[in-house]
Design an enzyme around this catalytic site. Structure first.
Site, PDB file in Angstrom:
ATOM      1  N   HIS A 378     -56.425  27.976  -9.842  1.00 32.41           N
ATOM      2  CA  HIS A 378     -57.132  28.715 -10.881  1.00 32.41           C
ATOM      3  C   HIS A 378     -58.411  29.360 -10.354  1.00 32.41           C
ATOM      4  O   HIS A 378     -58.787  30.437 -10.802  1.00 32.41           O
ATOM      5  CB  HIS A 378     -57.433  27.820 -12.091  1.00 32.41           C
ATOM      6  N   ARG A 484     -50.430  33.700 -18.276  1.00 31.90           N
ATOM      7  CA  ARG A 484     -50.926  32.330 -18.090  1.00 31.90           C
ATOM      8  C   ARG A 484     -52.101  32.109 -19.035  1.00 31.90           C
ATOM      9  O   ARG A 484     -53.111  32.804 -18.951  1.00 31.90           O
ATOM     10  CB  ARG A 484     -51.354  32.126 -16.638  1.00 31.90           C
ATOM     11  N   ARG A 520     -46.962  31.954 -21.865  1.00 30.19           N
ATOM     12  CA  ARG A 520     -46.673  30.568 -21.491  1.00 30.19           C
ATOM     13  C   ARG A 520     -47.727  29.648 -22.098  1.00 30.19           C
ATOM     14  O   ARG A 520     -48.927  29.905 -22.002  1.00 30.19           O
ATOM     15  CB  ARG A 520     -46.685  30.410 -19.968  1.00 30.19           C
ATOM     16  N   ASN A 643     -42.317  28.746  -7.294  1.00 32.31           N
ATOM     17  CA  ASN A 643     -43.305  27.982  -6.525  1.00 32.31           C
ATOM     18  C   ASN A 643     -43.129  26.481  -6.760  1.00 32.31           C
ATOM     19  O   ASN A 643     -42.950  25.695  -5.824  1.00 32.31           O
ATOM     20  CB  ASN A 643     -44.726  28.397  -6.905  1.00 32.31           C
ATOM     21  N   ASP A 644     -43.204  26.075  -8.030  1.00 31.23           N
ATOM     22  CA  ASP A 644     -43.032  24.659  -8.347  1.00 31.23           C
ATOM     23  C   ASP A 644     -41.589  24.212  -8.163  1.00 31.23           C
ATOM     24  O   ASP A 644     -41.331  23.068  -7.789  1.00 31.23           O
ATOM     25  CB  ASP A 644     -43.488  24.373  -9.787  1.00 31.23           C
ATOM     26  N   ARG A 654     -46.954  22.329  -1.566  1.00 28.12           N
ATOM     27  CA  ARG A 654     -47.089  23.650  -0.954  1.00 28.12           C
ATOM     28  C   ARG A 654     -48.521  23.954  -0.539  1.00 28.12           C
ATOM     29  O   ARG A 654     -48.761  24.900   0.206  1.00 28.12           O
ATOM     30  CB  ARG A 654     -46.575  24.737  -1.902  1.00 28.12           C
ATOM     31  N   CYS A 691     -40.452  34.537 -11.911  1.00 26.42           N
ATOM     32  CA  CYS A 691     -41.870  34.899 -11.969  1.00 26.42           C
ATOM     33  C   CYS A 691     -42.677  34.279 -10.840  1.00 26.42           C
ATOM     34  O   CYS A 691     -43.887  34.461 -10.774  1.00 26.42           O
ATOM     35  CB  CYS A 691     -42.474  34.507 -13.318  1.00 26.42           C
TER      36      CYS A 691
END
Length: 763
Positions: A378, A484, A520, A643-644, A654, A691
């Site tokens: 973030h 986000r 989201r 990513n996750d 990562r 995404c």
């Protein structure tokens, strides 16, 4: 005559008065008094009162009133659940009574002189789980208040919560004595290689930013020139600081709408706390130099806040440090040109919160160097959205660098040059000009994205902050594939209210007009820790109470977010609500039921909202793969967060350099799982988008198209490159490529197929 059809949001529309009301008040008490006068005026009420909740005594205390006997302020107290006021906070919901004196919960206070006021309406003032107080209006006539008044008062309480909470904390604060220490070591550095978190370039003097002990406020910063200031000089510095805060507040709301809940509220409240300024005045009148008086009192507050067991109180130590430094700089600026922390500087720091980055941005920081630890996503995203170059490095010697040392931060490659030679500066300045030219001649985007053989692909934008929407539209994004929502939570000192979130989401939807927008829900936890929540310091945050688990655990916070999203979508098309980190059908069903319950509640309240949003989920966990067909029948859409997904599939952090080589999106298990998700979506007739980072990486785009993905959501700056990649592809080649990759069983085999694709299609 009373307005019968008042708009239930009219008070929210008028709440812009709050900024003037806050900055124009002489102190905390006049702020509270002006607040009740404003609310009473808007609701045509004979009485308006604010009761504040004291943590120590657990009493509700009358703090301000118009209409009741002013002598009752500070004297009327009641416990949680006691009287109509105490009942309101205990129930944590509005309470409206048509004839108060006949109600079994009514408690008579002789000193209040309130027995003639029959209509009673109260709403709790709260921030998430935090109890702040109760806002009350009363009228002599029975059955006076309508549902629209309940809605208006609740909206007002939501908007006022942050300011009133800060006022309450300052009123409760018990000051004590404090001593401070601090010094800086010096060292000579040249070239340091770091890791890019936010690209960009800066050449400027450095300053070391220490969160827990601002150097300007330390004893080490005292100097002979500090003498010679008067009490009038001090008062002028305080007034100048207040005006600066007001100007920064206005500017920051325009630059970062997510912060539009008075980000400097805590600063204003501390500044207006009589004990804060008065203690400084008393010390000055007793003969202390004004700069020393500022340091003494500010450090006293810093110590008290820092020693609190509550995270949200500890965070206020940073606010005191920033405020004290601003007052001190405004006092000594006549004899010193020393800029504020970050102003036209490269800031070096060991740790930063989102609120710190925003304060630095308001000071026109040129770049940030974060030392040690690693970068939280973030902070990285916030820096990128604010166009602040950011580099991280393990070199702790930078923390002892003398202030004012010139440095280059080349965040495009991750290099830091300390005290660079003239030829090094000249070379980098020329290179920067070349980079800017390359960006300006970037090819224009096509209105639609199609493969070489005409297959349609939808390109959407990932949005972190509203400031990115303009670029997304300029680059012809067809909608928002991922908004986000974390930043309205991360940039505040407590959970944002429903009204605060509504304003942000509405601006997003208005700017995107009727393009599809996927919002989201809160993805807190992991590397996005909310310092003010109770969920901190988990042993393994990536596997802890995060994302949808957090929301379902904190249901009141979750409901407020869902209500805000639904209300923001009123009158708009193509609204999508997406849940992160879903692991089971039960979890998805539970989350979806919150949407349904919220819609029912909004209907009962007569509020406008989007009646039929699509409800989907992020696909990020291996747990969903074996039941993906059932998920496809339950959800309206999928969005794959690669990513996750890769991280959890392969059990690889990562962000850990030591195991970075094991983070392989081309792992056969990952590729086959992605194909299975795409097939499930196609069979069920629902949209499946990607995404995560794989969506913009050139080597993976052919595979994604080949398995049936027709929607990619990427950061706005990546849209031109992604479109160029797709328009150069043939769908037949992409399908053949995907089949070859899915047939591989080893990493080395998959790597060879990936590397051979462009060579093969070019032959």
């Amino acid at each position: 005559m009373r307005r019968k059809n008042r708009d239930h949001l009219s008070l929210l529309c008028d709440i812009g008065e709050l900024a003037d009301l806050l900055t124009g008040s002489e102190n905390i008490f006049t702020f509270l008094q002006r607040t009740v006068e404003m609310v009473a005026r808007h609701l045509d009420a004979h009485v308006c009162s604010i009761y504040l909740y004291e943590h120590g005594s657990q009493d509700l205390v009358l703090a301000a009133t118009v209409g009741l006997n002013p002598q009752a302020v500070g004297k009327i107290r009641m416990k949680l659940g006691e009287g109509l006021v105490g009942t309101t906070l205990a129930l944590r919901k509005p309470l409206a009574v048509d004839k108060a004196t006949s109600d079994s919960n009514f408690k008579y206070f002789k000193e209040a002189d309130e027995d003639r006021f029959e209509s009673f309406l109260a709403v709790p003032i709260q921030r998430g789980e935090e109890k702040i107080g109760v806002l009350v209006v009363q009228h002599e006539r029975e059955s006076f208040f309508l549902q629209s008044d309940i809605d208006a008062l609740r909206a007002s309480a939501s908007q006022l919560a942050g300011s009133i909470e800060s006022a309450r904390l300052m009123m409760e604060l018990d000051l004590s004595h404090n001593k401070e220490e601090g010094h800086l070591d010096l060292t000579d550095l040249k070239l340091i290689r770091g890791e890019t978190a936010s690209a960009g370039y800066a050449y400027a003097p450095v300053v070391v930013y220490k969160k827990t002990q601002g150097f300007l406020l330390s004893d080490a910063a005292a100097r002979d020139e500090d003498a010679g200031y008067s009490l009038d000089d001090f008062r002028e510095a305080v007034s100048q600081t207040s005006q600066q805060l007001k100007e920064m507040e206005t500017a920051f709301v325009e630059r970062l709408p997510e912060s539009a809940s008075l980000i400097f509220t805590a600063h204003f409240m501390i500044l207006k706390d009589p004990s804060f300024v008065t203690k400084m005045v008393n010390l000055i009148e007793d003969g202390m130099n004004p700069p020393d008086a500022i340091r003494t009192v500010a450090n006293m507050y810093i110590r008290i806040f820092s020693s609190s067991p509550h995270a949200y109180m500890q965070e206020k130590a940073n606010d005191v440090e920033d405020l004290g430094g601003r007052i001190l700089r405004n006092l000594i600026q006549k004899n010193s040109r020393e800029p504020s922390i970050g102003q036209k500087r490269i800031v070096i720091s060991k740790e930063l919160f989102p609120s710190d980055v925003m304060k630095l941005a308001s000071d026109e920081v040129q770049a940030i160097i974060l030392v040690g630890g690693g970068i939280t996503s973030h902070i990285s995203i916030l820096a990128r959205s604010l166009d602040i170059p950011l580099v991280i490095t393990d070199n702790k010697e930078l923390l002892h660098l003398p202030g004012g040392t010139m440095a280059i931060v080349d965040a495009d490659v991750g290099n830091i040059y300390i005290d660079p030679a003239p030829e090094v500066v000249r070379t980098h300045e020329e290179r920067q000009k070349t980079r800017k030219t390359a960006v300006s001649v970037q090819s224009a985007m096509l209105d639609e994205t199609r493969t070489r053989d005409g297959e349609r692909v939808c390109l959407l934008a990932n949005i972190n902050l509203l400031s990115e929407v303009r670029l997304s539209l300029a680059l012809k994004a067809e909608g928002v594939g991922l908004y986000r929502t974390e930043f309205p939570f991360l940039v505040r000192s407590n959970f944002p209210t429903e009204e605060e979130q509504y304003v942000v989401y509405r601006k997003l939807l208005d700017q995107m007009e009727n393009r599809p927008v996927t919002i989201r829900t809160l993805d807190a936890g992991g590397d996005k820790i909310l310092a003010y929540s109770d969920v901190v310091d988990e042993d393994n945050p990536a596997l802890g109470l995060r994302s949808i688990r957090f929301s379902l655990k904190m249901k009141e916070v979750f409901v407020q977010q869902i209500r805000a999203i639904l209300r923001a979508g009123a009158g708009r098309k193509n609204l999508r609500i997406m849940f992160p980190m879903i692991s089971s059908l039960d979890e998805f069903s539970q989350a979806r039921s919150v949407v349904e319950e919220s819609m029912a509640g909004l209907t009962a309240e007569g509020l406008d909202f989007h009646p039929n949003p699509e409800v989907g989920m992020m696909v990020e966990l291996p747990a969903v793969i074996e039941t993906i067909d059932e998920f496809a029948r339950a959800a309206d859409f999928f969005s794959i967060g690669t990513n996750d997904f890769v991280q959890y599939m392969l059990a690889v952090d990562r962000g850990n350099k030591r195991v970075a080589e094991y983070f392989c999106p081309y792992h056969p298990s990952v590729l086959r799982a992605l194909s299975k998700i795409a097939r499930a979506g196609e069979t069920a007739g629902i949209d499946v988008s990607v995404c995560g980072e794989m969506a913009h990486e050139a080597e993976y785009i052919p595979f994604l198209l080949g398995i049936g993905i027709r929607s990619l959501s990427v950061n706005a700056k990546d849209l031109p490159a992604v479109q160029a990649r797709i328009t150069g592809l043939s769908m037949a080649d992409a399908r053949e490529h995907a089949e070859k990759l899915l047939a591989e069983t080893t990493l080395s085999g998959a790597r060879r197929v990936l590397e051979s694709f462009d060579r093969g299609t070019a032959e």
